[in-house]
Design a protein around this motif. Sequence first.
Motif, short mmCIF file in Angstrom:
data_model
loop_
_atom_site.label_atom_id
_atom_site.label_comp_id
_atom_site.label_asym_id
_atom_site.label_seq_id
_atom_site.Cartn_x
_atom_site.Cartn_y
_atom_site.Cartn_z
N UNK B 171 -11.61 33.11 -32.23
CA UNK B 171 -11.81 32.41 -33.51
C UNK B 171 -11.89 30.90 -33.26
N UNK B 172 -10.96 30.40 -32.45
CA UNK B 172 -10.93 28.96 -32.16
C UNK B 172 -12.26 28.54 -31.54
N UNK B 173 -12.70 29.31 -30.56
CA UNK B 173 -13.96 29.00 -29.87
C UNK B 173 -15.14 29.02 -30.85
N UNK B 174 -15.20 30.07 -31.67
CA UNK B 174 -16.31 30.21 -32.61
C UNK B 174 -16.34 29.04 -33.60
N UNK B 175 -15.17 28.62 -34.07
CA UNK B 175 -15.13 27.52 -35.04
C UNK B 175 -15.59 26.22 -34.39
N UNK B 176 -15.18 25.99 -33.14
CA UNK B 176 -15.61 24.77 -32.46
C UNK B 176 -17.13 24.77 -32.29
N UNK B 177 -17.69 25.92 -31.87
CA UNK B 177 -19.14 25.99 -31.68
C UNK B 177 -19.85 25.76 -33.02
N UNK B 178 -19.34 26.38 -34.09
CA UNK B 178 -19.97 26.20 -35.39
C UNK B 178 -19.88 24.76 -35.86
N UNK B 179 -18.75 24.10 -35.57
CA UNK B 179 -18.59 22.70 -35.99
C UNK B 179 -19.58 21.82 -35.24
N UNK B 180 -19.77 22.09 -33.92
CA UNK B 180 -20.70 21.28 -33.14
C UNK B 180 -22.12 21.47 -33.68
N UNK B 181 -22.46 22.71 -34.03
CA UNK B 181 -23.78 22.95 -34.63
C UNK B 181 -23.91 22.22 -35.96
N UNK B 182 -22.82 22.23 -36.74
CA UNK B 182 -22.85 21.53 -38.03
C UNK B 182 -23.03 20.03 -37.81
N UNK B 183 -22.39 19.47 -36.76
CA UNK B 183 -22.57 18.04 -36.47
C UNK B 183 -24.03 17.75 -36.13
N UNK B 184 -24.62 18.65 -35.35
CA UNK B 184 -26.02 18.46 -34.97
C UNK B 184 -26.90 18.48 -36.22
N UNK B 185 -26.66 19.48 -37.09
CA UNK B 185 -27.44 19.58 -38.33
C UNK B 185 -27.21 18.34 -39.20
N UNK B 186 -25.97 17.87 -39.25
CA UNK B 186 -25.66 16.70 -40.07
C UNK B 186 -26.43 15.48 -39.58
N UNK B 187 -26.54 15.33 -38.26
CA UNK B 187 -27.27 14.18 -37.73
C UNK B 187 -28.75 14.26 -38.08
#
Lengths: 188, 412
Positions: B171-187
Amino acid sequence: MTVQTQSQPTSRWQKFWKRPTKPYIHPYAGGILLGIVLFAAFFLTGNGLGASGGLNRFVVWVQDAIAPQHVDTTPYLLKMAGGDKDPLDDWIVPLVIGTLVGGFASGWFSGRLKIETNKGPRISKRQRWFFAFAGGAIMGYGARMARGCTSGQALSGGATLSVGSWLFMFAVFAGAYALAYFVRRLWN
Amino acid sequence: MTFPLNLEALFGKPIMFLIFGLIGFAFGFVLESSGFGNSKKLAAQFYFKDMTVLKVMFGAIITAMVLIFMMVGLGVLDYNQIWVNPTYLWSGIVGGLIMGVGFIVGGFCPGTSLVAMASGKIDGLFFVLGGLFGIFLFGETERFFDSWWQTSGYLGRFTLMDWLKVPTGVIVFAIVVMAVLAFFAAEQLEKHFGNRDLTKEPKKRVFGAIALISMAALVILIGMPTTEQKWDKVAAVKEPALANREVQIEPAELYKTLYDNRIKLTLLDVRDEADFNLFHIRGTQHAPLSELPALIPDMVAHSASNKVYVVTSNDEATATQAWKMLTAESVPNVYILGGGINGWIDAFGKDEPTIQKVTFPAPEDQLQYIFPAALGDRYQCSDPNPIENEELEFTPKIKLQMKRDKSGGGCG
C-alpha cells in the motif's frame, strides 16, 4: 543631494520588522518538511497534527464561561467541557497556539509580515472579507462534521492509512473542484 | 525503547504541552514558508494554475507515511499506539464536500487560515472568525442529527490494509507511486493553465522522487513485525509479570470486578466452541484464539484507562497464549483468569449438584468437570449469587493504566 528616507527603514526597530522579503520555498521542499513535522508528531506523541479541533475547544471554552448549563445539556459540548472539565486542557490547544506563533515567526523571518488582503482582481476588499467569513463558517461546520480538517483528517489520517481519511480527502477536492467554476469571479 | 513516548508519564503535563507547542510551531512555520498564508495561492489549486496545495499535501503525506512505516517495520514505532482516524464513512464524506465548498469560497482551510492571520492577512482573520462561528453552529445543531453523526458508516479503526487485504508495504509503495504520477500530472497542468516553465524546475526533484520510491520499496522488504516478533520485543518486560503471577487474577477478583461500575470489563473466552457451549461465565464473549487477531484493531482503537480485558480458558495455558498476543499488540489492561474455568467452578460451583468434578487428573487445559448438558451460561455458577458472595477475599491485581493521552487524533 536627496536622501530617500521614507522607503528605507532607519531605526533598528523598523529594520527588525522589515526584513527583506524572501520567496516561498519550493512546494516539494515544503511537502518534505511538512512530512517530517507530521512524522515527528506521530513518532514522539502518537498523535498527528490538527487545527479545527483546537479552535473548537476555544469556542466551547467561551460557551462554557457564558452558559455552563447549556454546555452540560448538549451532548456534543459535554464531552469537551461537561462539569468541571476544562476544554483547554488538551494537547491540541498548545499545538494550535504553536501554529499561530510558527506562522508569525515564519512571516517575520521571510519578510512577509504585512497587513493586507489577498483577493482576486475583480472583487473589492469588503467582498473578499465577506466571502472569507462565509467560507470559514462553511469550512468550520464541515470540518467538525468530518471530525477533522485538512490537517487532522487528510494529513494525519492519510499518512496513517485510514480509509475514512482518504475518502474524506477526495471529498474535499471534489467539493472544491465542483464549485470552482461557479465562483471563478472571486479568484480570477 | 519503543515510540511513541508516553509524554505525560515521562515528563509531566507542562513539558508535554511544550512539546506539542513546538510541533505546532514547526507546523505553522512550514505552512507559512510554503505560501499557505496566501489565499490566492491556495485557491489557484482549483484552477490548475498553481498546484502547490496538492504538491505540499501529498508530499507531506507520502514523506510521513514512508517514515512511519519504515519505523514500524523496524520495530521502533508501535503502529497500534498511533492514533488512526476512525472511519465514519458518511459524515466524513458529507463533511468533506462541505469543506471543499468552504475552501473555494473562503480560500483557506483551518490550519492555513491560522498562519494567514498570524502573518497579518485580513482575509485570514475573517476566515478564522467565520471558522469559529461555523464550529459554534455545528455544536449547536449536532443534536438534530446526532444518531446519524455518531453511527452512520462507522467502521472504527479501519485501514487501507484492512480494506484491501494487501500487505502494508505494498500500500505504501502504491501510494508513493501514485503521488509521483500525480505530481507529474500537476506539473503538466501548471504548464498548460499557469504557463509555468518546467525547464526551470529543480532537477533534484527527480532524485527526491526516486529516493521516496526506493524507501517505499524498502518498506515492502522490511515488512511489518508479526505478533510473535512484537512479543519477543516486549517479552523481557512482560515475562516476569507472568512468572510472578501479577496478571493472573483470582476468580473472586474477577467476580467483584464484574460488579464494579467504575470498570468496563470485557471477558474473552478463548476456548473452542464445544467447551464454550458446555459452560461459560455469563456475559462472556466467545473469542477463540484464531479469531482474536480480528478483534485487536477495535480493542486498540477503543482503549480507555478503565477498560479491562480478562481472558479465560479451561486452565491457564490457552489464556496465557491469548494474553501474550494481546499484550504484544499493545492492548492495555489485559488479565488472565487464574486457574481458568476450572478454578472458577472450584470457587463458585462447589454446591452445584449437577456439575461433577472428575476424579482422575484431567489433561492440561481440559475441563475438570462433567456437565449433564451444554447449558452454556445457565448454570448457577455461571452467574453466582451476589448476596451469597458479598464477602470475598482476594489479592487485588488489576491496575488501570493508560499508555498515552488519547483524547482523539488530529482534530479530536
